[in-house]
Design an enzyme around this catalytic site. Sequence first.
Site, PDB file in Angstrom:
ATOM      1  CE  LYS A 205      -3.725   2.303   2.572  1.00 42.20           C
ATOM      2  NZ  LYS A 205      -4.619   2.545   3.752  1.00 42.20           N
ATOM      3  CD  GLU A 211       9.095  -6.096   7.331  1.00 40.82           C
ATOM      4  OE1 GLU A 211       8.941  -4.897   6.696  1.00 40.82           O
ATOM      5  OE2 GLU A 211       8.916  -6.447   8.504  1.00 40.82           O
ATOM      6  N   GLY A 266      -4.883  -1.410   4.739  1.00 44.85           N
ATOM      7  CA  GLY A 266      -4.158  -2.680   4.267  1.00 44.85           C
ATOM      8  C   GLY A 266      -4.693  -4.059   4.657  1.00 44.85           C
ATOM      9  NE  ARG A 267      -6.301  -3.642  10.919  1.00 45.72           N
ATOM     10  CZ  ARG A 267      -5.749  -2.577  10.807  1.00 45.72           C
ATOM     11  NH1 ARG A 267      -4.725  -2.311  10.459  1.00 45.72           N
ATOM     12  NH2 ARG A 267      -6.286  -1.458  11.693  1.00 45.72           N
ATOM     13  CD  GLU A 352      -1.812  -4.456  11.322  1.00 46.37           C
ATOM     14  OE1 GLU A 352      -0.738  -4.788  11.399  1.00 46.37           O
ATOM     15  OE2 GLU A 352      -2.547  -4.280  10.159  1.00 46.37           O
ATOM     16  CG  HIS A 383      -5.050 -35.638  16.334  1.00 44.30           C
ATOM     17  ND1 HIS A 383      -5.114 -36.700  16.930  1.00 44.30           N
ATOM     18  CD2 HIS A 383      -6.030 -35.405  15.516  1.00 44.30           C
ATOM     19  CE1 HIS A 383      -6.271 -37.274  16.607  1.00 44.30           C
ATOM     20  NE2 HIS A 383      -6.790 -36.430  15.403  1.00 44.30           N
ATOM     21  CE  LYS A 505       5.551  -0.856   9.835  1.00 41.61           C
ATOM     22  NZ  LYS A 505       4.874  -0.060   9.028  1.00 41.61           N
TER      23      LYS A 505
HETATM   24  O1  F6P Z   1       1.773  -4.060   9.879  1.00 39.37           O
HETATM   25  C1  F6P Z   1       1.652  -2.872   9.625  1.00 39.37           C
HETATM   26  C2  F6P Z   1       1.324  -2.618   8.347  1.00 39.37           C
HETATM   27  O2  F6P Z   1       1.083  -1.339   7.899  1.00 39.37           O
HETATM   28  C3  F6P Z   1      -0.105  -3.344   7.821  1.00 39.37           C
HETATM   29  O3  F6P Z   1      -1.387  -2.872   8.380  1.00 39.37           O
HETATM   30  C4  F6P Z   1       0.034  -3.835   6.327  1.00 39.37           C
HETATM   31  O4  F6P Z   1      -0.805  -4.415   5.934  1.00 39.37           O
HETATM   32  C5  F6P Z   1       1.470  -3.816   6.277  1.00 39.37           C
HETATM   33  O5  F6P Z   1       1.993  -3.185   7.243  1.00 39.37           O
HETATM   34  C6  F6P Z   1       1.911  -3.897   4.724  1.00 39.37           C
HETATM   35  O6  F6P Z   1       2.040  -2.435   4.392  1.00 39.37           O
HETATM   36  P1  F6P Z   1       2.327  -1.981   2.699  1.00 39.37           P
HETATM   37  O7  F6P Z   1       1.327  -2.683   2.287  1.00 39.37           O
HETATM   38  O8  F6P Z   1       2.064  -0.818   2.892  1.00 39.37           O
HETATM   39  O9  F6P Z   1       3.608  -2.692   2.667  1.00 39.37           O
END
Ligand code: F6P
Length: 540
Positions: A205, A211, A266-267, A352, A383, A505
Amino acid sequence: MANSVSHSPLWGLLQQRATNTPSLKELFRADPQRFTHFSASACGILLDYSKQRIDTTAKLNLLALARQQQVEARRDAMLAGEAINHTENRAVLHTVLRLPKGESFNLKGENIAASVHQVLAQMRSFSDAVREGRWLGYSGKAIRTIVNIGIGGSDLGPQMACIALAPWSQKNLSLHFVSNVDGRHVADALKNADPETTLFVVASKTFSTMETLTNARTAREWMLSHGCPEDSIRQHFVALSTNVEAAKEFGIAPENVFPFWSWAGGRYSMWSAIGLSIALYIGADKFEEMLAGAHEMDLHFAQAPMEQNLPVLMALIGVWNINFLGLQALSIAPYHQRMTRLPAYLQQLEMESNGKSVTREGQRVDYATSPVLFGEAGTNGQHAYFQLLHQGATIIPTDFIVVAEDDSGLPGHNQALLANCFAQSKAMALGKDIQQVRAELGDVSEKLLPHRVFEGNRPSSTLLLDALTPKSLGALIALYEHKVFVQSVIWDINAFDQWGVELGKSLAQQLISLNPDAVKEEYDSSTRGLLQALKRKTPA
Ligand code: F6P
């Protein structure tokens, strides 16, 4: 906090009721029609909440609590596009992402439903081209491997849905999801991939997540190190983002950027361009069927009376368990192997969203909020951790999710699966008392009896789906989304921000050199100690 929901007379009434609530055995004995009275259905989903420790009085008071907290008004405000995510001054409009074509939605003078359908058309034409072998890699070969690079909401939704809907996937396309910054993840995904036939879908987003950018850069390097020319990025990388400029700066061709908007959290974004991997995997028609299923649930949420409104009922059951019975965890048990990633998906959605401890006005809450959520597909969970669910000292409510249709084509399996599911919820609810154990075991030492007793009275709900299809999955996910929202209204918290992930972060950025001599004065002795120990173990 005098104006807290927990200080309202209704809250007090519910607390009282909770201390006197009859056991499940008594509740079933008292009402032979309990299933009829405590179940509801919509959009092909039956919700059986008769095995929750709730009676009519509690239910009526919970519904009154929802009214007191203005659930309907706040729902309408969300659906109308008010900036209910007030800490980020944003509207929350994932529901617009699933509006049918031709409908309009005005946000600040712009018909955003039209923009949504423009991007859907872009997704359709791209996914059709890839699936039909018309989208060619730089050397003229069709795409055979898709790698979705994203994390959190840019990973879990598409991944969960692609696994669930695999029967509709195209045989000659393989799909990988890379999320972890741990290089082993991307390395494993690329192990057998051919750079000439691999497509990278960079889903972010913000297009600033460490990452995702690290993995995307590694993927680009991997292409170049395998002899692909610089401009091959054009055919092999697409981006899904609200930050179109950053995606272009990364080197992704402007026509390969699929945009979405800040009002899609995002979620809550698998319905947007973030769902491109789903469209690539199962086709645009099926992706749109998933949107249609979610839209059906949106209409149900918007229109059904609260007494029959599935998201409202599920939310109230959760509030009852968490705040009044003191049961603060929730286990998710999908009895369907393809729903294996659903618990992980719901973990982000619930924790979240509602893992917050200040009210919308910024006052500390004096009650629990989001459940601690975990789960595993049945029967595997049985199990592993179900022992604790049956006999542990901590009582954990469960959502069983089960599908009526048998599409495995293998005799006996579905019958066994469903029988196990229903048996688990029955055992949790009604247990087995000492008399039953004694009668069963006959002449056995009294000392052994307590080990065999199941006290029961452990609450669960069962969601029974007609079939697992794109449409029903859409409805199921929308159901949980709205449940989470209703709970946030009752708890008076903002479900749509996630400031809690920021501190970690920024500290990671500060520690990136892993150099114990570079950390600032204020670093604690544990962090310093760990850095020093690491240095000793990995000498330069
Ligand atoms: O974990 C925090 C967060 O902002 C989530 O809400 C989001 O889904 C994720 O990191 C990834 O963010 P992005 O889509 O901006 O890379």
